[in-house]
Design an enzyme around this catalytic site. Sequence first.
Site, PDB file in Angstrom:
ATOM      1  N   LYS A 138       0.857  -1.193   0.000  1.00  0.00           N
ATOM      2  CA  LYS A 138       0.000   0.000   0.000  1.00  0.00           C
ATOM      3  C   LYS A 138       0.891   1.240   0.000  1.00  0.00           C
ATOM      4  O   LYS A 138       1.797   1.371   0.842  1.00  0.00           O
ATOM      5  CB  LYS A 138      -0.878  -0.030   1.249  1.00  0.00           C
ATOM      6  CG  LYS A 138      -2.173   0.740   1.137  1.00  0.00           C
ATOM      7  CD  LYS A 138      -3.022   0.434   2.368  1.00  0.00           C
ATOM      8  CE  LYS A 138      -4.325   1.185   2.348  1.00  0.00           C
ATOM      9  NZ  LYS A 138      -5.020   1.060   3.637  1.00  0.00           N
TER      10      LYS A 138
HETATM   11  C1  E4P Z   1      -8.319   2.165   3.610  1.00  0.00           C
HETATM   12  O1  E4P Z   1      -7.560   1.341   3.156  1.00  0.00           O
HETATM   13  C2  E4P Z   1      -8.161   2.794   4.912  1.00  0.00           C
HETATM   14  O2  E4P Z   1      -7.510   1.896   5.778  1.00  0.00           O
HETATM   15  C3  E4P Z   1      -9.458   3.139   5.570  1.00  0.00           C
HETATM   16  O3  E4P Z   1     -10.571   2.755   4.808  1.00  0.00           O
HETATM   17  C4  E4P Z   1      -9.504   4.500   6.139  1.00  0.00           C
HETATM   18  O4  E4P Z   1     -10.756   4.705   6.746  1.00  0.00           O
HETATM   19  P1  E4P Z   1     -11.037   5.874   7.800  1.00  0.00           P
HETATM   20  O5  E4P Z   1     -11.285   7.122   7.038  1.00  0.00           O
HETATM   21  O6  E4P Z   1     -12.260   5.407   8.533  1.00  0.00           O
HETATM   22  O7  E4P Z   1      -9.821   5.964   8.681  1.00  0.00           O
END
Ligand code: E4P
Length: 217
Positions: A83
């Site tokens: 990622k």
């Molecule tokens: C995506 O890969 C992120 O880990 C996640 O969806 C972020 O979500 P949040 O805005 O609730 O922190």
Amino acid sequence: MQIFIDSADVKELKALAETGLVDGVTTNPSLIAKSGGDFFETLRAICDAVSGPVSAEVVAQDAETMIAEGKKLRGVAPNIVVKLPLTPEGLLACKALTDEGHPTNVTLCFSAVQALLAAKAGATFISPFLGRLDDGGQDGMQLIREIRAIYDNYGYETNILAASIRTGAHVRDAALAGADCATIPPAVFRALYKHNLTDAGLAAFLKDWKATGQSIL
Ligand code: E4P
């Protein structure tokens, strides 16, 4: 649509994997910190629990170090997806890792043109953050629709992974908008099963069945 769970809580992920409905997992540095565990041990345990893609995020700022971190993360298990943040350096790293055959997930996407760049860099997944756009008074779902149209116009194979999901309505609307996957927090996933009419209907059926005095087995 593929369902990923957005969590680094190994116990929770093991329990949800048993539903047979979970296709993968996404983590981020905040979720790892919240889990309280060692990063690499946690990733290994998640990869053992879930056979699908498990996104693990780099924390370097420059492409060269991101690539090194990404390769180390890929060594944890074959289902690790690297990622990377949607920055110029992140997309350089994405292109380099993609060219070497590593799967990637470009995260923190907040605009359709960012998603276009990620597709050109060969990202396996693009993660548009719906909830954070909604939190700021914008329409997160419109971003999914725009990315779907752009990717379809040009035949980009990058998978749209709807992220920052807050509600079941987000999951429904992302599916309607053509997202390939959604990454869902555990509590939101569990709530997807629920409908008050299901509970009420089942209670009525069971009451009537009991009154017949019969049994199936
Ligand atoms: C995506 O890969 C992120 O880990 C996640 O969806 C972020 O979500 P949040 O805005 O609730 O922190």
